[in-house]
Design a protein around this motif. Structure first.
Motif, PDB file in Angstrom:
ATOM      1  N   GLU A 157     -10.624   3.399  22.984  1.00 49.32           N
ATOM      2  CA  GLU A 157     -10.345   4.828  23.013  1.00 49.32           C
ATOM      3  C   GLU A 157      -8.988   4.924  23.674  1.00 49.32           C
ATOM      4  OE1 GLU A 157     -12.587   6.551  21.601  1.00 49.32           O
ATOM      5  OE2 GLU A 157     -14.334   5.886  22.413  1.00 49.32           O
ATOM      6  N   GLU A 178      -8.010  15.611  19.613  1.00 43.65           N
ATOM      7  CA  GLU A 178      -7.559  14.744  18.472  1.00 43.65           C
ATOM      8  C   GLU A 178      -8.017  16.049  17.294  1.00 43.65           C
ATOM      9  OE1 GLU A 178      -8.288  10.088  18.922  1.00 43.65           O
ATOM     10  OE2 GLU A 178      -9.734  11.337  18.307  1.00 43.65           O
ATOM     11  N   PHE A 221     -11.715  10.761  25.763  1.00 49.23           N
ATOM     12  CA  PHE A 221     -12.621  10.403  24.691  1.00 49.23           C
ATOM     13  C   PHE A 221     -11.947  10.676  23.376  1.00 49.23           C
ATOM     14  CE2 PHE A 221     -15.361  11.460  28.165  1.00 49.23           C
ATOM     15  CZ  PHE A 221     -16.339  10.530  27.956  1.00 49.23           C
ATOM     16  N   THR A 222     -12.382   9.954  22.161  1.00 50.86           N
ATOM     17  CA  THR A 222     -11.946  10.456  20.954  1.00 50.86           C
ATOM     18  C   THR A 222     -12.991  11.043  20.183  1.00 50.86           C
ATOM     19  OG1 THR A 222     -12.913   8.178  20.019  1.00 50.86           O
ATOM     20  CG2 THR A 222     -10.614   8.143  20.842  1.00 50.86           C
ATOM     21  N   CYS A 252     -11.196  15.491  24.967  1.00 46.89           N
ATOM     22  CA  CYS A 252     -10.815  15.017  23.841  1.00 46.89           C
ATOM     23  C   CYS A 252      -9.852  15.962  23.368  1.00 46.89           C
ATOM     24  CB  CYS A 252     -11.908  14.875  22.873  1.00 46.89           C
ATOM     25  SG  CYS A 252     -11.696  14.095  21.165  1.00 46.89           S
TER      26      CYS A 252
END
Length: 743
Positions: free
Chosen positions: A446, A539, A464-465, A537
């Motif tokens: 990650e 993304e 986290f991804t 997260c």
């Protein structure tokens, strides 16, 4: 010697008599709380020449003060109508214990209508004065009100939506003010209303909300209402409507299946074509008149006004643009656009995949060697292998150290949202697209992100991804939803080694910097009763917060959903839960600088860990909440929240409602109950000091297993938390101390 002592005693007695004659206070029969309330009222009215009235002490019931009527030791009525009284009304009117009638009409009293009014009031007459401002929302709490007269004042604004609980109201007068806006929908709940006077205002809209009320006297003259007038209102014996521009024309709809054509499209009859001939197409472009200007091609009417319909002949000598050719061309263009779109999508997909691979290779090259310089933030792929960095908790603010025997504190995390639920589910949401395989946690680590400068080493979180969170939540499947809130859904996530997490998928729109600043502030909220942030997260424009999982769900579920759980919550546990929630607020209000106002405290935000300890969620997320009305905080909202005022004291009010749930086992707002009992706070507040009523209010699931002294003290704490005036509510630290004495 005896004579000296006798003289001394007589001297003391004489002095006492002299002092008693000069002090107006008397230990009369009147309730001392009522005496204090009427003293304050007398002062705010400007000390008018009312017989017997004093600004301190006295015995209103025993001395027969002017306009004061008592029942035993309690003041039940104050009638001072038409006595040329000025000043204003006191904010301490709610201190009257048993008053039922307040008639201050036809005077010169000004200022605003006080928000603190006694719950026992039945007849409130303020008409014929100089009151300004708007009608206070707190009138909605006066469930015993039967007569409300506010006419002939200087009131402004719209009529608030306050009538849901006023089922006893029979007379309402708001005439001769400067009221604007429409009639609120809750007026349809006034099922006992006989008299309604709204004349001489600037009210708009229709009277539809009044059509089912048992009115016998309705006056809406000189307003701006529109119509038509509901037919039922025309049957009211005394209905006055002059000076109001009602539209009395009722348009009757046409019979079903018949749609009359508009006037402009009425064409002369056209003779039918021979059966053997194909349907001729319309001519396009339309014909032009002598000036070269075309008519209306859709109505077949040129500018000359004569309807024409030109068609091509079967022999093919007509115009070039036929209907068949137009359809063929449109279909061809649509097919070309569709094929082009598919090609473009395939090209972008291939290009994105190639770019993704390049980004991954570049990322691998740029990540520093972990064996040389370890990161301060562990990654999701290392969970279970590398221990989390120790986070030393500060003292919790109550003299207790969370560190025990030098052991590291167990991380608690915030389950943001409205708690964990097992009931209704939201409609299935479209899952996020899975990222390429080479970004899965078992093949590529990650990404590690550092917080903005200024954060200390203890303020760290796991990053986290999307790929890993999709794996842990089964692509955010609907069956994994454990909570639903105004900030987004909460999903149950399970790590490969079996550890459970709660993933909050935010719906609020934020930039990267705003989101990271949010994370950096929330992660610093470390307290034994506040759930800590575990990770996040950021993304693909997705903002997700990751929290630890609370296996016992929320207090709301324990009290109102899970009956087996409700029986496990004994009286002592309930007091401890109230203490835990209070300590969480004390940390936010008094330890954090600047103070943090929760703004959304409910029993669904009070989560329970495996040991039934309180973990308050949503702390520090208030600025993400969308604009809300009090209906979204039904039962929990303090009166001032109606005007958008969120303070530490409004949090105290919400805490009082949560404690009331613990006391009664009832929901904060329940539409299935009778009208006077739907709002828990409004129903319970007048009974909290009546020991007989209090014993009837206690949660039946306790089966009487509680000390009466403890019950009375808990009711007193709740009562002080639910004061209408924010300034009368105690600070939460005072509630903490009171609850500590009960354990």
């Amino acid at each position: 010697m005896f004579k000296v002592m006798s003289f001394t005693r007589w001297g003391v007695f004489v002095v006492f008599c002299v002092l008693a004659s000069t002090v107006p206070f008397s230990a009369g029969i009147t309730n001392l709380r009522d005496v204090s309330a009427i003293n304050n009222l007398y002062i705010t009215l400007g000390s008018p020449p009312l017989s017997g009235w004093l600004d301190f002490g006295g015995d209103p019931c025993g001395e027969g003060w002017q306009g004061v009527i008592c029942d035993s030791a309690n003041i039940t009525e104050i009638r001072i109508s038409g006595l040329n009284v000025g000043g204003s009304l006191s904010d301490t009117l709610s201190e009257f214990t048993s008053i039922q009638v307040m008639d201050f009409s036809s005077n010169r009293i000004g200022g605003s209508i006080p928000r603190n009014l006694p719950y026992t009031i039945r007849n409130l007459s303020l008409s014929g004065n100089q009151f300004t401002g708007s009608i206070p929302f707190t009138i909605s709490y006066l469930s015993q009100l039967s007569d409300l007269s506010l006419g002939n004042n200087l009131l402004t604004g719209s009529i608030p939506d306050i009538f849901q609980q006023l089922s006893e109201l029979t007379k309402l007068d708001m005439s001769a003010n400067q009221m604007t806006g429409k009639l609120p929908s809750s007026m349809r709940d006034l099922l006992s209303l006989k008299t309604l006077h709204l004349q001489n205002n600037k009210l708009i809209g229709t009277l539809d909300v009044l059509e089912d009320l048992p009115l016998t006297d309705l006056n809406v003259e000189n307003n701006l209402f529109s119509g038509p007038i509901p037919p039922k209102l025309l049957n009211i014996p005394n209905f006055k409507k002059d000076g109001t521009p009602f539209n009395t024309t009722i348009i009757t709809p046409p019979p079903p299946g018949i749609v009359p054509p508009p006037p402009s499209s009425r064409l002369p009859p056209v003779s039918p074509l021979p059966p053997a001939s194909p349907s001729p197409p319309l001519v396009w472009p339309p014909p032009t008149d002598d000036d070269g200007e075309s008519g209306d091609p859709f109505n077949g009417v040129p500018s000359s006004g004569q309807p024409t319909l030109e068609i091509s002949t079967p022999s093919g000598s007509g115009k070039f643009w036929t209907t068949q050719k137009i359809i063929l061309i449109v279909a061809s263009v649509a097919i070309i656009l569709l094929v082009s779109g598919l090609c473009f999508s395939l090209w972008r997909c291939c290009r994105s995949k190639k770019s993704y691979q390049y980004d991954a290779e570049a990322f691998k090259e740029n990540v520093p060697n972990r064996s040389n310089k370890p990161s301060s933030l562990p990654v999701a792929s290392d969970i279970g292998k590398v221990p989390r960095e120790p986070m030393v908790k500060p003292f919790d603010g109550y003299g207790a150290d969370n560190r025990k025997n030098g052991s590291q504190p167990k991380p608690q995390v915030m389950a943001a949202g409205s708690g964990y639920k097992t009931g209704n589910r939201l409609p299935p949401q479209k899952p996020l697209p899975r990222p390429p395989m080479h970004f899965r946690s078992n093949e590529a680590a990650e990404r590690v992100t550092r917080f903005p400068p200024g954060m200390n080493s203890s303020s760290s979180a796991t990053v986290f991804t999307i790929a890993s969170l999709q794996q842990y939540t089964n692509s955010f499947a609907e069956r994994n939803i454990i909570g639903e809130g105004s900030l987004g859904n909460i999903y149950r996530a399970e790590l490969p080694e079996g550890k459970l997490l709660a993933v909050k998928k935010l719906t609020a729109t934020q930039t990267d910097s705003e989101f990271l600043n949010l994370v950096s502030s929330v992660i610093k909220l470390k307290h034994g009763n506040i759930l800590e942030l575990f990770g996040y997260c950021n993304e693909y424009d997705q903002r997700l917060l990751v929290y630890e999982y609370c296996p016992n769900g929320s207090l709301y579920d324990a009290l109102h959903v899970n009956r087996k759980m409700q029986k496990k919550i004994t009286w002592n546990i309930r007091i401890k839960l109230a203490l835990g929630a209070s300590r969480a607020l004390q940390f936010l209000h008094e330890v954090c600088q600047p103070p943090i106002v929760h703004q959304n405290l409910k029993s669904s935000k009070v989560l329970l860990d495996e040991k039934f300890s309180v973990r308050v969620s949503d702390s520090g997320l208030a600025h993400l909440l969308p604009p809300r009305s009090t209906s979204q905080m039904a039962g929990y909202a303090a009166p001032e929240v109606e005007y958008g005022s969120y303070t530490c004291q409004s949090d105290v009010y919400s805490l009082g409602v949560v404690m009331l749930e613990l006391l009664t086992g009832r929901k904060p707002y329940d539409r299935t109950r009778p009208r006077g009992q739907q709002s828990l706070a409004q129903w319970a507040i007048p009974q909290l000091h009546d020991i007989d009523a209090l014993t009837r209010m206690v949660d039946p699931s306790l089966n009487g297993a509680y000390p009466m002294k403890s019950l009375s003290r808990f009711a007193d704490i709740i009562s002080r938390s639910l004061q209408i005036e924010p300034g009368f509510r105690p600070p939460v630290s005072e509630l903490v101390q009171d609850l500590l004495h009960m354990i």
